[in-house]
Write an enzyme that holds these catalytic residues in place. Structure first.
Site, PDB file in Angstrom:
ATOM      1  CG  HIS A   1       5.117   1.157   3.314  1.00  0.00           C
ATOM      2  ND1 HIS A   1       4.224   1.789   2.176  1.00  0.00           N
ATOM      3  CD2 HIS A   1       3.741   0.855   4.316  1.00  0.00           C
ATOM      4  CE1 HIS A   1       3.219   2.542   3.270  1.00  0.00           C
ATOM      5  NE2 HIS A   1       2.955   1.386   4.240  1.00  0.00           N
TER       6      HIS A   1
ATOM      7  CG  HIS B   1       4.010   4.165   8.090  1.00  0.00           C
ATOM      8  ND1 HIS B   1       3.321   4.506   8.488  1.00  0.00           N
ATOM      9  CD2 HIS B   1       3.709   3.361   6.856  1.00  0.00           C
ATOM     10  CE1 HIS B   1       2.063   3.441   8.566  1.00  0.00           C
ATOM     11  NE2 HIS B   1       2.507   2.622   7.303  1.00  0.00           N
TER      12      HIS B   1
ATOM     13  CG  HIS C   1      -0.728   5.607   3.828  1.00  0.00           C
ATOM     14  ND1 HIS C   1       0.736   5.648   4.398  1.00  0.00           N
ATOM     15  CD2 HIS C   1      -0.208   4.142   4.512  1.00  0.00           C
ATOM     16  CE1 HIS C   1       1.200   5.175   5.047  1.00  0.00           C
ATOM     17  NE2 HIS C   1       0.327   3.872   4.755  1.00  0.00           N
TER      18      HIS C   1
ATOM     19  CB  CYS D   1       4.403   1.321  12.847  1.00  0.00           C
ATOM     20  SG  CYS D   1       4.000   2.583  11.537  1.00  0.00           S
TER      21      CYS D   1
ATOM     22  CD  GLU E   1      -0.900   0.043   3.590  1.00  0.00           C
ATOM     23  OE1 GLU E   1      -1.870  -0.233   3.730  1.00  0.00           O
ATOM     24  OE2 GLU E   1      -1.040   0.632   5.061  1.00  0.00           O
TER      25      GLU E   1
END
Lengths: 182, 182
Positions: B130, B96, B92, B144, B90
């Site tokens: 990732h 992270h 976004h 995370c 995915e």
């Protein structure tokens, strides 16, 4: 081009020279180096630069993510406090996420005392007084995550000092500078 | 009062019942529990809730800071991937910060492959594809950190899939769902 954040550290280091980068993306990997508890490509600095004129002892800092990984909105730092050392007693608007990484330390949060060992986690919210102290015989290391855009630490108010002094545990642990001896 | 973030999880759990709180402040301590690699006061959840209908396997999640610590602007989560398991492929807008915590895993970042072991650190910037994969024989766990206010994950574009396939290492590692088999 160089920028400086609230702690006055340079953040504009050349990314072209960075072996940790991921091609074509704002991404980076920092490999842990157990032999000196450091990270490849990350500089080890005395805390002095960030806290000149303030009361602290025996602290080293490594900015793992945030010194040259594009423009992250968060920074990942690693602090290590030598036996007998401590961070500044302070508060600020920005939040801390803390994860214990090495040894055991004690921390004043508000006017309470907590212990932080490996993988223990701590959230320190806005304007919460805090101070990390190593009363043990081995190094105490922890990760600390903050917003890249953050305010400068401030001294405590008299009533916050008084609340610490009313708690015998906190009173015994707190490390105040000459200007803070109330 | 209950709120839900981008992953749909409840964040309004009563703070009065929280033994981890620090009196008088937005602050909390979560003690690590080595016997089951968990944290006191933190619930262990299957990843399913957060990623319903998407392609993943063998993941557990613990939201350590963010489920009931006041209103932190950042969240600290711990993910653990069983041998053979993987997260969604995915991307976004939100970033992270990743810190290896247990075992060793492999991760696709952009179209490269990196290994993440204990205390290795990783920054994954906006819109960087990732996927975390556990190809080993023991659990792979990592912290995370994300912003509390964040966007939903999206699928990759065809050219991002193609870039992964041009890298033999990444092509061998990637775990795609039926809808992503290009």
């Amino acid at each position: 081009m160089s920028q400086a954040n609230a702690e006055g550290e340079a953040t504009g280091r050349s990314r072209a020279a960075d072996p940790t980068r991921v091609e074509g993306h704002e991404a980076a990997c920092y490999r842990f180096r157990p032999e000196d508890h450091g990270w490849e490509g990350v500089e080890r600095k005395a805390y002095a630069e960030a806290a000149a004129g303030r009361h602290f002892a025996g602290i080293e800092r490594q900015v793992i993510v945030g010194h040259h990984s594009g423009h992250p909105s968060m920074q990942l730092r690693y602090f290590e406090i030598a036996p007998g050392g401590h961070s500044c007693l302070e508060k600020h608007r920005h939040e801390h996420l803390v994860i214990g990484a090495r040894g055991v330390g004690r921390v004043i949060v508000g006017h309470e005392v907590r212990e932080v060992g490996e993988k223990d986690a701590l959230y320190i919210g806005p304007d919460t007084p805090h101070q990390f102290v190593n009363t043990g015989a081995t190094p105490f290391g922890f990760f600390c995550i903050v917003a890249a855009d953050r305010d400068r630490p401030r001294d405590l108010d008299p009533e916050e000092h008084a609340a610490i002094d009313r708690n015998p545990q906190a009173r015994a642990l707190v490390r105040r500078g000459p200007a803070e001896s109330i």
